[in-house]
Design a protein around this motif. Structure first.
Motif, short mmCIF file in Angstrom:
data_model
loop_
_atom_site.label_atom_id
_atom_site.label_comp_id
_atom_site.label_asym_id
_atom_site.label_seq_id
_atom_site.Cartn_x
_atom_site.Cartn_y
_atom_site.Cartn_z
N GLU A 64 75.08 99.09 91.15
CA GLU A 64 73.77 98.64 91.61
C GLU A 64 73.95 97.56 92.68
O GLU A 64 74.91 96.80 92.63
N PHE A 65 73.02 97.52 93.62
CA PHE A 65 73.07 96.47 94.63
C PHE A 65 71.70 95.82 94.76
O PHE A 65 70.69 96.40 94.36
N ALA A 66 71.71 94.62 95.29
CA ALA A 66 70.46 93.89 95.53
C ALA A 66 70.63 93.06 96.79
O ALA A 66 71.65 92.40 96.98
N ARG A 67 69.61 93.09 97.63
CA ARG A 67 69.58 92.20 98.80
C ARG A 67 69.00 90.87 98.33
O ARG A 67 67.94 90.83 97.73
N LEU A 68 69.71 89.80 98.60
CA LEU A 68 69.30 88.47 98.14
C LEU A 68 68.50 87.75 99.21
O LEU A 68 68.58 88.08 100.40
N ALA A 69 67.73 86.76 98.80
CA ALA A 69 66.86 86.02 99.70
C ALA A 69 67.62 85.35 100.85
O ALA A 69 67.09 85.19 101.94
N ASP A 70 68.88 84.98 100.60
CA ASP A 70 69.67 84.30 101.64
C ASP A 70 70.34 85.27 102.61
O ASP A 70 71.10 84.86 103.47
N GLY A 71 70.07 86.58 102.46
CA GLY A 71 70.66 87.58 103.35
C GLY A 71 71.90 88.24 102.80
O GLY A 71 72.37 89.25 103.34
N ASN A 72 72.48 87.67 101.76
CA ASN A 72 73.66 88.27 101.15
C ASN A 72 73.29 89.50 100.33
O ASN A 72 72.12 89.74 100.04
N VAL A 73 74.31 90.27 99.95
CA VAL A 73 74.12 91.47 99.14
C VAL A 73 74.95 91.32 97.87
O VAL A 73 76.14 90.98 97.94
N ALA A 74 74.32 91.56 96.72
CA ALA A 74 75.00 91.47 95.43
C ALA A 74 75.30 92.87 94.92
O ALA A 74 74.53 93.81 95.15
N LEU A 75 76.40 93.02 94.20
CA LEU A 75 76.85 94.31 93.68
C LEU A 75 77.27 94.11 92.23
O LEU A 75 77.94 93.12 91.92
N ARG A 76 76.88 95.05 91.34
CA ARG A 76 77.28 94.94 89.93
C ARG A 76 77.41 96.33 89.32
O ARG A 76 76.93 97.32 89.86
N ASP A 77 78.01 96.37 88.15
CA ASP A 77 78.13 97.58 87.34
C ASP A 77 76.86 97.71 86.52
O ASP A 77 76.49 96.79 85.79
N SER A 78 76.19 98.85 86.60
CA SER A 78 74.91 99.02 85.89
C SER A 78 75.05 98.96 84.37
O SER A 78 74.08 98.66 83.68
N LYS A 79 76.24 99.21 83.86
CA LYS A 79 76.45 99.15 82.40
C LYS A 79 76.55 97.71 81.91
O LYS A 79 76.43 97.46 80.72
N GLU A 94 80.43 90.95 105.67
CA GLU A 94 81.31 91.60 104.70
C GLU A 94 80.71 92.92 104.22
O GLU A 94 81.42 93.92 104.08
N TRP A 95 79.40 92.91 103.96
CA TRP A 95 78.73 94.13 103.50
C TRP A 95 78.79 95.22 104.57
O TRP A 95 79.06 96.38 104.27
N ALA A 96 78.58 94.85 105.83
CA ALA A 96 78.66 95.82 106.92
C ALA A 96 80.06 96.41 107.02
O ALA A 96 80.22 97.63 107.20
N ALA A 97 81.08 95.58 106.89
CA ALA A 97 82.46 96.07 106.95
C ALA A 97 82.77 96.98 105.77
O ALA A 97 83.41 98.03 105.92
N PHE A 98 82.30 96.61 104.57
CA PHE A 98 82.52 97.42 103.38
C PHE A 98 81.85 98.79 103.51
O PHE A 98 82.48 99.82 103.29
N THR A 99 80.56 98.81 103.87
CA THR A 99 79.85 100.08 103.96
C THR A 99 80.41 100.95 105.09
O THR A 99 80.46 102.17 104.96
N ALA A 100 80.86 100.34 106.18
CA ALA A 100 81.50 101.11 107.25
C ALA A 100 82.78 101.75 106.75
O ALA A 100 83.07 102.91 107.04
N GLY A 101 83.55 101.00 105.95
CA GLY A 101 84.77 101.55 105.37
C GLY A 101 84.49 102.70 104.42
O GLY A 101 85.22 103.70 104.40
N VAL A 102 83.43 102.60 103.64
CA VAL A 102 83.04 103.70 102.75
C VAL A 102 82.70 104.93 103.56
O VAL A 102 83.17 106.04 103.29
N ARG A 103 81.87 104.76 104.58
CA ARG A 103 81.47 105.90 105.42
C ARG A 103 82.67 106.53 106.13
O ARG A 103 82.71 107.75 106.34
N ASP A 104 83.65 105.73 106.49
CA ASP A 104 84.83 106.23 107.20
C ASP A 104 85.91 106.79 106.27
O ASP A 104 86.96 107.22 106.73
N GLY A 105 85.68 106.75 104.94
CA GLY A 105 86.64 107.30 103.99
C GLY A 105 87.79 106.37 103.68
O GLY A 105 88.78 106.78 103.09
N GLU A 106 87.66 105.10 104.04
CA GLU A 106 88.74 104.13 103.82
C GLU A 106 89.10 103.99 102.35
O GLU A 106 90.24 103.66 102.01
#
Length: 74
Positions: free
Chosen positions: A24-39, A52-64
């Protein structure tokens, strides 16, 4: 736990399809993005800056982080 995280609007990926083991992810009021395990809603939370979030999601899209590709290249 930080107030922004407690009050966060947590969302699951559309690919989760109602499964209990999701990220699960959440956009925070300060502009950061939080990530957690739904369980583990009270468990650890990773917090990424927008860059950091932009770099991470770009890496996911690129198959990194594709584990099958890592096994082939090992």
């Amino acid at each position: 736990m930080h107030t922004d995280i407690i009050k966060a609007d947590w969302r699951k990926s559309r690919f989760c399809n109602g499964a209990s083991a999701c990220v699960e992810f959440a956009r925070l009021a300060d502009g950061n993005v939080a990530l957690r395990d739904s369980k583990q809603e009270d468990g650890p939370v990773l917090v990424f800056t927008p860059g950091e979030w932009a770099a991470f999601t770009a890496g996911v899209r690129d198959g990194e982080f594709d584990l099958s590709a890592l096994a082939v290249n090992a």
